[in-house]
Design an enzyme around this catalytic site. Sequence first.
Site, PDB file in Angstrom:
ATOM      1  N   GLY A  38       1.036  -1.253  -0.102  1.00 35.91           N
ATOM      2  CA  GLY A  38      -0.016   0.120  -0.128  1.00 35.91           C
ATOM      3  C   GLY A  38       0.843   1.173   0.078  1.00 35.91           C
ATOM      4  O   GLY A  38       0.541   2.154  -0.773  1.00 35.91           O
TER       5      GLY A  38
ATOM      6  N   ARG B  45       8.045  -4.713   3.939  1.00 36.40           N
ATOM      7  CA  ARG B  45       8.051  -3.686   4.927  1.00 36.40           C
ATOM      8  C   ARG B  45       9.219  -3.701   5.921  1.00 36.40           C
ATOM      9  O   ARG B  45       9.323  -4.888   6.569  1.00 36.40           O
ATOM     10  CB  ARG B  45       6.909  -3.824   5.727  1.00 36.40           C
ATOM     11  CG  ARG B  45       6.533  -2.975   6.865  1.00 36.40           C
ATOM     12  CD  ARG B  45       5.152  -3.099   7.254  1.00 36.40           C
ATOM     13  NE  ARG B  45       5.015  -4.070   8.070  1.00 36.40           N
ATOM     14  CZ  ARG B  45       4.068  -4.506   9.181  1.00 36.40           C
ATOM     15  NH1 ARG B  45       3.069  -3.438   9.267  1.00 36.40           N
ATOM     16  NH2 ARG B  45       3.829  -5.474   9.593  1.00 36.40           N
TER      17      ARG B  45
ATOM     18  N   LYS C 285      -2.573 -16.621 -11.958  1.00 38.77           N
ATOM     19  CA  LYS C 285      -1.824 -16.198 -10.691  1.00 38.77           C
ATOM     20  C   LYS C 285      -1.971 -17.230  -9.472  1.00 38.77           C
ATOM     21  O   LYS C 285      -1.395 -17.751  -8.759  1.00 38.77           O
ATOM     22  CB  LYS C 285      -1.907 -14.748 -10.331  1.00 38.77           C
ATOM     23  CG  LYS C 285      -1.211 -14.339  -9.151  1.00 38.77           C
ATOM     24  CD  LYS C 285      -1.002 -12.962  -8.852  1.00 38.77           C
ATOM     25  CE  LYS C 285       0.218 -12.458  -7.902  1.00 38.77           C
ATOM     26  NZ  LYS C 285      -0.249 -12.737  -6.732  1.00 38.77           N
TER      27      LYS C 285
ATOM     28  N   ASN D  46       3.218 -21.731  -3.194  1.00 39.17           N
ATOM     29  CA  ASN D  46       3.231 -21.256  -1.816  1.00 39.17           C
ATOM     30  C   ASN D  46       3.015 -22.298  -0.807  1.00 39.17           C
ATOM     31  O   ASN D  46       3.968 -22.304   0.114  1.00 39.17           O
ATOM     32  CB  ASN D  46       2.139 -20.330  -1.813  1.00 39.17           C
ATOM     33  CG  ASN D  46       2.512 -18.879  -2.678  1.00 39.17           C
ATOM     34  OD1 ASN D  46       3.334 -18.954  -3.508  1.00 39.17           O
ATOM     35  ND2 ASN D  46       1.861 -17.733  -2.257  1.00 39.17           N
TER      36      ASN D  46
HETATM   37  O1  KPL Z   1       3.465 -14.482  -5.788  1.00 35.63           O
HETATM   38  C1  KPL Z   1       4.145 -15.251  -5.158  1.00 35.63           C
HETATM   39  C2  KPL Z   1       4.095 -15.163  -3.873  1.00 35.63           C
HETATM   40  O2  KPL Z   1       4.948 -15.519  -3.092  1.00 35.63           O
HETATM   41  O3  KPL Z   1       3.004 -15.096  -3.392  1.00 35.63           O
HETATM   42  C3  KPL Z   1       5.176 -15.970  -5.933  1.00 35.63           C
HETATM   43  C4  KPL Z   1       5.192 -15.805  -7.286  1.00 35.63           C
HETATM   44  C5  KPL Z   1       5.294 -17.438  -5.690  1.00 35.63           C
HETATM   45  C6  KPL Z   1       6.685 -15.594  -5.693  1.00 35.63           C
HETATM   46  O4  KPL Z   1       7.149 -15.692  -4.434  1.00 35.63           O
END
Ligand code: KPL
Length: 287
Positions: free
Chosen positions: A2, A115, A166, A174
């Site tokens: 932000g 941050r 995404k 993740n």
């Molecule tokens: O978007 C990402 C995240 O960490 O949330 C990636 C693409 C996995 C990059 O770390």
Amino acid sequence: MGCLFACALQRAGLGVTLLSREHGAQVSVLLDANGCRQQLTFPSSRPEDAAPISHMLVTTKAYDVHAAVASVAHRLDACSQVVLLANGLGYADSLYRSFPHVDFYLGATTEGAFRVRPFHVRHAGRGFTRIGRPGQAEPPQWFRSWSQAVHPGGWDSEIQRTLWLKLALNCAINPLTALHRCRNGELARPPLAGQVLQLCGEIAPVCTAEGFPIGAEALHQQVREVVEATAANQSSMLQDVLAGRQTEADYITGYLLAAARRHGLHAPLNEALLANLREHGRTVPDH
Ligand code: KPL
């Protein structure tokens, strides 16, 4: 994130107010970018204030988006334009129902920022920011000023597709990095590389069933590219786990699994990872 966008918008000459529960009339933000440090001062407003909000950017965690918008609901009207820039999917659904008079836009960014401490942000990597609204081909008027401030980036007439892709990448990267407490690059090597392949085989059919066709091999290729490009990074979910914060897994893998169920598709490894994250978010799983 932000603060990063607030600085970009203010530097482009736009009037920016920071919404903050804890601050007085002004907030100073320290921005480290390209080896330079800059201090910018913003007027600040508490959510409970009365002044109407014409344009708002929400950059909270996915699970805080609804509460953030609800906290200023009395300041939003039929002219309010609200951009939601969060990880995952599904955080907007309850907003469409609760605030049907507000215009919500969705965004995705690959800007890298972290941050250092509250109101001190480091711009770690240049990225691309897409904004769109499902079903809206052309940008609204305000987007002209936005795009002069936030670049590179653009209006995305297929933002839902962008967000699904995404989501697919985040589902493949993740949870594994969070559960194994490893940097993204570890996913390129055994034993985790095999799990990434298996995840892509489960995720791609769900994207396709949702109307965003992608083959498992094509998704796997994209995941490998992101893993390589971000090898040294800690994923956002790993950062959450390490900081003892709630993860956004329900809006990432949880959202994917809800879609899989709707289409009668099985995604057992995704199920197992989500269950592990919910149960032992801070321990290493044994599979
Ligand atoms: O978007 C990402 C995240 O960490 O949330 C990636 C693409 C996995 C990059 O770390």
